[in-house]
Design a protein around this motif. Structure first.
Motif, short mmCIF file in Angstrom:
data_model
loop_
_atom_site.label_atom_id
_atom_site.label_comp_id
_atom_site.label_asym_id
_atom_site.label_seq_id
_atom_site.Cartn_x
_atom_site.Cartn_y
_atom_site.Cartn_z
N HIS A 92 0.74 -1.10 0.04
CA HIS A 92 -0.11 0.03 -0.04
C HIS A 92 0.78 1.31 0.00
O HIS A 92 0.29 2.18 -0.65
N PRO A 112 -0.56 3.61 -3.71
CA PRO A 112 -1.60 4.05 -2.59
C PRO A 112 -2.89 4.00 -3.42
O PRO A 112 -4.07 4.02 -2.67
N ARG A 140 -5.92 0.05 -1.41
CA ARG A 140 -6.17 -0.07 -0.07
C ARG A 140 -6.82 -1.10 0.38
O ARG A 140 -7.68 -2.07 -0.44
N GLU A 176 -8.59 -0.18 8.22
CA GLU A 176 -7.72 0.11 6.94
C GLU A 176 -6.32 -0.24 7.34
O GLU A 176 -5.60 0.30 8.32
N VAL A 182 -2.49 2.64 7.11
CA VAL A 182 -2.87 4.15 7.50
C VAL A 182 -2.56 4.50 8.85
O VAL A 182 -2.44 3.88 9.92
#
Length: 91
Positions: free
Chosen positions: A45, A49, A52, A85, A88
């Motif tokens: 990731h 980007p 996700r 997620e 992050v």
């Protein structure tokens, strides 16, 4: 006969923006979700980007999966505490 302390099973939901088709692709990984895979996806990731990854319990996904896929497609998951997620920074 007590319950065995079993490690919970997880599902990873991948959201990827498919530029060529101009759409969002949702993929579900429900086999072989290990700490190593999770760490690898976090690193992936950071490099890409547009992909996700979201982690949730398999038993929860079996109940709410269809709804969550729609939430992830639109990225409206602010109030859902059962989805995390990956990759992050939460600060």
């Amino acid at each position: 006969m007590g319950k065995k302390n079993k490690r919970p099973e997880y599902v990873i939901i991948c959201r990827e923006f498919n530029r060529a088709a101009a759409r969002i692709d949702i993929t579900v990984i429900d086999k072989g979700v290990t700490d190593h895979l999770t760490d690898s996806l976090i690193k992936l990731h950071l490099r890409d980007p547009h992909k996700r990854y979201f982690l949730t319990l398999k038993k929860d996904f079996q109940i709410y999966g269809a709804v969550w896929k729609k939430q992830i497609e639109t990225m409206d998951i602010k109030n859902n505490k059962r989805i995390v997620e990956l990759g992050v920074d939460l600060e």
